[in-house]
Write a protein that holds these residues in place. Structure first.
Motif, PDB file in Angstrom:
ATOM      1  N   ALA A  23       0.823  -1.208   0.000  1.00  9.17           N
ATOM      2  CA  ALA A  23       0.000   0.000   0.000  1.00  9.17           C
ATOM      3  C   ALA A  23       0.857   1.257   0.000  1.00  9.17           C
ATOM      4  N   ARG A  24       1.975   1.223   0.754  1.00 10.82           N
ATOM      5  CA  ARG A  24       2.871   2.378   0.738  1.00 10.82           C
ATOM      6  C   ARG A  24       3.460   2.593  -0.648  1.00 10.82           C
ATOM      7  N   ALA A  25       3.776   1.496  -1.350  1.00 10.74           N
ATOM      8  CA  ALA A  25       4.298   1.623  -2.713  1.00 10.74           C
ATOM      9  C   ALA A  25       3.230   2.173  -3.650  1.00 10.74           C
ATOM     10  N   ALA A  26       1.985   1.723  -3.475  1.00 10.23           N
ATOM     11  CA  ALA A  26       0.883   2.224  -4.298  1.00 10.23           C
ATOM     12  C   ALA A  26       0.669   3.714  -4.056  1.00 10.23           C
ATOM     13  N   VAL A  27       0.747   4.124  -2.786  1.00  6.33           N
ATOM     14  CA  VAL A  27       0.600   5.538  -2.430  1.00  6.33           C
ATOM     15  C   VAL A  27       1.698   6.362  -3.083  1.00  6.33           C
ATOM     16  N   ALA A  28       2.928   5.900  -2.998  1.00  5.27           N
ATOM     17  CA  ALA A  28       4.048   6.640  -3.588  1.00  5.27           C
ATOM     18  C   ALA A  28       3.876   6.788  -5.090  1.00  5.27           C
ATOM     19  N   SER A  29       3.390   5.734  -5.740  1.00  8.80           N
ATOM     20  CA  SER A  29       3.193   5.770  -7.189  1.00  8.80           C
ATOM     21  C   SER A  29       2.136   6.802  -7.580  1.00  8.80           C
ATOM     22  N   THR A 644      -6.259  -3.183  -8.925  1.00 12.40           N
ATOM     23  CA  THR A 644      -6.782  -2.481 -10.101  1.00 12.40           C
ATOM     24  C   THR A 644      -5.991  -1.226 -10.447  1.00 12.40           C
ATOM     25  N   GLN A 645      -4.983  -0.913  -9.664  1.00  8.54           N
ATOM     26  CA  GLN A 645      -4.156   0.261  -9.949  1.00  8.54           C
ATOM     27  C   GLN A 645      -3.315   0.019 -11.205  1.00  8.54           C
ATOM     28  N   ARG A 646      -3.217   1.041 -12.042  1.00 10.64           N
ATOM     29  CA  ARG A 646      -2.357   0.946 -13.220  1.00 10.64           C
ATOM     30  C   ARG A 646      -0.896   1.066 -12.816  1.00 10.64           C
ATOM     31  N   GLU A 647      -0.037   0.703 -13.728  1.00 11.00           N
ATOM     32  CA  GLU A 647       1.396   0.777 -13.441  1.00 11.00           C
ATOM     33  C   GLU A 647       1.865   2.205 -13.190  1.00 11.00           C
ATOM     34  N   ASP A 648       1.158   3.181 -13.784  1.00  3.89           N
ATOM     35  CA  ASP A 648       1.590   4.571 -13.604  1.00  3.89           C
ATOM     36  C   ASP A 648       1.064   5.197 -12.318  1.00  3.89           C
ATOM     37  N   GLY A 649       0.302   4.422 -11.530  1.00  2.00           N
ATOM     38  CA  GLY A 649      -0.188   4.927 -10.252  1.00  2.00           C
ATOM     39  C   GLY A 649      -1.619   5.406 -10.262  1.00  2.00           C
ATOM     40  N   ALA A 650      -2.271   5.462 -11.435  1.00  2.00           N
ATOM     41  CA  ALA A 650      -3.651   5.921 -11.538  1.00  2.00           C
ATOM     42  C   ALA A 650      -4.593   4.723 -11.634  1.00  2.00           C
ATOM     43  N   TRP A 651      -5.878   5.007 -11.715  1.00  2.00           N
ATOM     44  CA  TRP A 651      -6.912   3.977 -11.896  1.00  2.00           C
ATOM     45  C   TRP A 651      -7.791   4.364 -13.077  1.00  2.00           C
ATOM     46  N   ASP A 652      -8.357   3.377 -13.746  1.00  2.00           N
ATOM     47  CA  ASP A 652      -9.315   3.610 -14.823  1.00  2.00           C
ATOM     48  C   ASP A 652     -10.724   3.634 -14.242  1.00  2.00           C
ATOM     49  N   GLU A 653     -11.563   4.487 -14.814  1.00  2.00           N
ATOM     50  CA  GLU A 653     -12.955   4.545 -14.353  1.00  2.00           C
ATOM     51  C   GLU A 653     -13.802   5.171 -15.455  1.00  2.00           C
ATOM     52  N   ILE A 654     -14.708   4.390 -16.026  1.00  2.00           N
ATOM     53  CA  ILE A 654     -15.580   4.924 -17.085  1.00  2.00           C
ATOM     54  C   ILE A 654     -16.888   5.446 -16.509  1.00  2.00           C
ATOM     55  N   PRO A 677      -8.747   7.276  -4.174  1.00  2.00           N
ATOM     56  CA  PRO A 677      -8.037   6.056  -3.777  1.00  2.00           C
ATOM     57  C   PRO A 677      -6.729   6.349  -3.031  1.00  2.00           C
ATOM     58  N   LEU A 678      -6.018   7.387  -3.453  1.00  2.00           N
ATOM     59  CA  LEU A 678      -4.800   7.759  -2.731  1.00  2.00           C
ATOM     60  C   LEU A 678      -5.123   8.110  -1.289  1.00  2.00           C
ATOM     61  N   LEU A 679      -6.169   8.897  -1.084  1.00  2.00           N
ATOM     62  CA  LEU A 679      -6.554   9.294   0.266  1.00  2.00           C
ATOM     63  C   LEU A 679      -6.946   8.069   1.095  1.00  2.00           C
ATOM     64  N   ALA A 680      -7.686   7.137   0.483  1.00  2.00           N
ATOM     65  CA  ALA A 680      -8.122   5.949   1.218  1.00  2.00           C
ATOM     66  C   ALA A 680      -6.938   5.075   1.610  1.00  2.00           C
ATOM     67  N   LEU A 681      -6.025   4.825   0.684  1.00  3.22           N
ATOM     68  CA  LEU A 681      -4.865   3.984   0.989  1.00  3.22           C
ATOM     69  C   LEU A 681      -3.972   4.637   2.040  1.00  3.22           C
ATOM     70  N   ALA A 682      -3.773   5.947   1.913  1.00  8.20           N
ATOM     71  CA  ALA A 682      -2.939   6.646   2.881  1.00  8.20           C
ATOM     72  C   ALA A 682      -3.579   6.636   4.263  1.00  8.20           C
ATOM     73  N   GLU A 683      -4.893   6.842   4.334  1.00  9.99           N
ATOM     74  CA  GLU A 683      -5.572   6.813   5.630  1.00  9.99           C
ATOM     75  C   GLU A 683      -5.547   5.416   6.235  1.00  9.99           C
ATOM     76  N   TRP A 684      -5.664   4.395   5.398  1.00 12.98           N
ATOM     77  CA  TRP A 684      -5.594   3.029   5.918  1.00 12.98           C
ATOM     78  C   TRP A 684      -4.204   2.746   6.481  1.00 12.98           C
ATOM     79  N   ASN A 685      -3.196   3.194   5.757  1.00  5.08           N
ATOM     80  CA  ASN A 685      -1.832   3.023   6.268  1.00  5.08           C
ATOM     81  C   ASN A 685      -1.659   3.682   7.632  1.00  5.08           C
ATOM     82  N   ARG A 686      -2.176   4.902   7.765  1.00  6.67           N
ATOM     83  CA  ARG A 686      -2.029   5.623   9.037  1.00  6.67           C
ATOM     84  C   ARG A 686      -2.810   4.937  10.152  1.00  6.67           C
TER      85      ARG A 686
END
Length: 691
Positions: A23-29, A644-654, A677-686
């Motif tokens: 999750a920390r790696a996903a947040v950094a991305s 579901t996170q893309r390699e560049d750190g974003a997510w797709d959503e239609i 999603p960034l806010l959710a992952l970061a808050e979960w980490n904290r």
């Protein structure tokens, strides 16, 4: 984990450790992605996507100006074809049922730009429209476009009398009793209604083939969800009688105040061109203001009309071989949420990019009076949504702006706190801290003072804007005259701006970020306690809350849980428990959450829909706030986001997960599947680090 073997417990512990590392790696991305998309002056602004009416109405405006065969009209028409559903219809959001008004305008726009009515896509469109009831079923705004281009007489549009601008504030009916977005449309549209400047077009591009009955036999206009009432007296009958009476007076020229009303309407409109991205800073009033000015005799190359057309052009986005338009731009909103998400990830004022973001946000504070001053006596403050819209700050952007400042300061070990007094006059906002705070105090003392002053003004403004029921609307105070929803013109389902639980909860969340709770003394404490009572009263029996500004019950429930917890409502409170359980009950097997815009039409569908990154993030944030960070369901949701996170750190959503006007117009915020999603992952980490 009672009864688990030491080996099993070790495996579980190791899984949690590994997941947090991922999750920390996903947040950094994602942080890297957002920083790479920051504008040079410090702000963020993503595309804000609406439905096909933006392209079709722009073409209809161009057609009224005699420019329907220009290159931009052709490119907008090409985009309409990209938005057409396989069954030939156009819809309010992807996968929705046909929207007759959108489909009629799109079909008309295509004909005007030279598309052959015999083409397969036109035949499919025509059949879909006729099967859904034909042009007979379009709403009032579509009728006005049809009247402008000679398809129906203006008499079949609802009366929009300019004399209404003359009514005083104490009158039960006046322009300040309707919502700000309706008001900025009503005034220019009243000028158009008074002049009725239709353009005759050749029969070859008319759309009479979409009419099932004669226009004079079309059904009555009515706000979505309202039925024709029975009985001798009703507001519905009253306003229809008034509509007929106004049209009769118009027919016989009995309008003694018309010249005065038109002068005042014109001046009202021109005044709101100042410090704004166009009148109202949104697409519809800009279009109608351009038309109104032309009917008043302004030359097309006049500065006033060019102002409107220029601001429309700023909403244009090139999309390959096609052109589309945005309903407005969202830089303050996007910047505030991005700053909050980055702060949760540990990027605060000590970092140069976020420092620039805070400076930009502070530069957008409102310091001039707006329409809200008609029933609120308060020093100007707060923030708007767009680049410039000084007449219309709103509680949503203001509360998010406060939280962006507080979170950014907190990430640099600086506190931004309210010290409540018995009144707002002796309530103060102070900046304090330790560690890096001293380093910043020397180089950024002015910014600290500016942040504290802007926060104090914003808090005072929102307290003054609280409605009598304890909640908040978006732009105005006590804008809740429900009887006005029965005006025939009100079929856009946004005639008023009443309190909503999602927005009310966001306001108190911002107060909570400043240290205000349900135990706080004085005016601020009373404000919060009234708001909590309002939010409690509006919780549904299944534990969820309605979401006015995001889709829908997932959005509302998330925000209400977070808001209540922020001001000290305990996690074991029944309202919190019920809201958390509702979210948990609607998690999907994949670990995500999703909900469709259809829930506004059919509330029984609430909590159901294709899973999305943004709605999964909202659900996670709500459950984490309710004390559920360590639940297996939350871990599953976190895993879904990372999977579901893309390699560049974003997510797709239609999917469209933003709400403009329920049942009428929806939005796709292109940064929602990034910063939430960034806010959710970061808050979960904290949260899990603490536990």
């Amino acid at each position: 984990m009672e009864g688990a073997s030491p080996t099993a417990s070790n495996r579980i512990s190791q899984y949690a450790v590994d997941l947090r590392a991922k999750a920390r790696a996903a947040v950094a991305s994602t942080c890297d992605w957002l920083l790479s998309h920051q504008h040079a002056d410090g702000h963020w602004c993503a595309e804000l996507e609406g439905d096909s009416i933006l392209q079709s109405e722009y073409i209809l405006l161009l057609a009224w100006l005699g420019k329907e065969r220009t290159e931009i009209a052709r490119r907008c028409a090409a985009h309409l074809l990209k938005q057409q559903e396989p069954n030939g219809a156009w819809t309010q959001f992807p996968g929705a049922p046909i929207d007759v008004g959108s489909s009629v305008k799109a079909y008309f726009a295509l004909k005007l730009t030279g598309h052959d009515a015999a083409a397969d896509y036109m035949v499919r469109a025509r059949n879909a429209i006729l099967e859904a009831g034909g042009a007979d079923k379009v709403n009032s705004f579509t009728r006005f476009y049809l009247a402008l281009l000679g398809q129906i007489p203006f008499e079949l549009c609802p009366a929009v009398p300019p004399e209404m601008v003359l009514l005083p504030n104490w009158s039960p009916i006046n322009i300040y009793r309707i919502s700000s977005w309706s008001r900025t449309i009503f005034v220019p549209l009243s000028i158009v209604w008074a002049h009725r400047a239709a353009r005759d077009i050749v029969e070859d591009v008319s759309i009479h083939e979409l009419f099932i009955r004669k226009p004079e036999d079309w059904p009555e206009l009515r706000c979505p969800g309202l039925e024709k009432p029975a009985g001798l007296f009703s507001w519905d009958r009253f306003f229809r009688t008034a509509d007929s009476g106004l049209k009769l007076l118009e027919k016989y020229g009995l309008r003694p105040l018309r010249k005065r009303a038109l002068r005042q309407a014109q001046q009202w409109m021109l005044d709101r061109f100042q410090q704004s991205d166009g009148p109202g800073a949104i697409f519809p009033p800009i279009v109608w203001s351009a038309i109104a000015l032309r009917t008043l005799g302004y030359a097309e190359d006049s500065p006033e009309i060019q102002y409107c057309l220029d601001h429309l052009e700023r909403l244009v986005l090139e999309d390959g071989e096609t052109t589309k338009l945005q309903p407005c731009k969202s830089p303050v909103w996007d910047t505030s949420i991005t700053l909050r998400a980055l702060a949760a990830a540990g990027l605060g004022l000590a970092q140069e990019p976020t420092c620039r973001g805070v400076e930009w946000l502070l530069s957008k504070e409102v310091r001039v009076p707006g329409d809200w001053t008609n029933n609120v006596d308060c020093e100007p403050g707060g923030w708007f949504f767009e680049y410039e819209n000084a007449f219309y700050p709103d509680n949503d952007d203001t509360s998010m702006g406060i939280m962006a400042l507080a979170d950014q300061l907190a990430a640099a070990n600086i506190t931004l706190e309210v010290h409540p007094g018995e009144t707002l006059a002796n309530t103060s906002v102070v900046v304090g801290g330790r560690g890096i705070a001293e380093q910043l105090a020397g180089s950024s003392a002015a910014m600290m003072e500016q942040a504290a002053a802007a926060t104090r003004r914003a808090v005072a403004w929102m307290v003054a804007m609280q409605n009598k029921d304890g909640g908040w609307g978006a732009f105005d105070k006590n804008n809740d005259a429900e009887f006005l929803c029965h005006v025939p013109f009100a079929d856009h389902n946004a005639m008023i701006d009443p309190s909503t639980p999602d927005l009310s909860a966001r306001v108190i969340e911002s107060f909570g970020r400043l240290g205000v709770t349900i135990e706080s003394p004085g005016k601020l404490g009373d404000t919060v306690r009234r708001a909590v009572a309002y939010i409690r009263a509006n919780q549904l029996s299944d534990g969820s809350w309605f979401g006015r500004w995001g889709v829908n019950y997932i959005y509302g429930t998330w925000q209400c849980l977070v808001g209540l917890r922020a001001v000290g409502v305990p996690a074991n409170d029944p309202a919190i428990e019920q809201g958390k359980l509702w979210l948990l009950a609607h998690q999907q097997a994949c670990g995500g959450w999703g909900e469709s815009c259809e829930t506004y039409e059919d509330p029984s569908l609430r909590g159901q829909g294709s899973p999305t990154a943004s709605q999964t993030a909202w659900a996670l944030l709500g459950i984490i706030a309710a004390g559920g960070a360590n639940l297996a369901e939350v871990v599953h949701g976190v895993q879904y986001l990372m999977d579901t996170q893309r390699e560049d750190g974003a997510w797709d959503e239609i999917e469209f997960t933003g709400t403009g006007f329920p049942r009428v117009f929806y939005l796709k915020y292109h940064y929602y599947p990034i910063y939430f999603p960034l806010l959710a992952l970061a808050e979960w980490n904290r949260a899990t680090a603490r536990s």
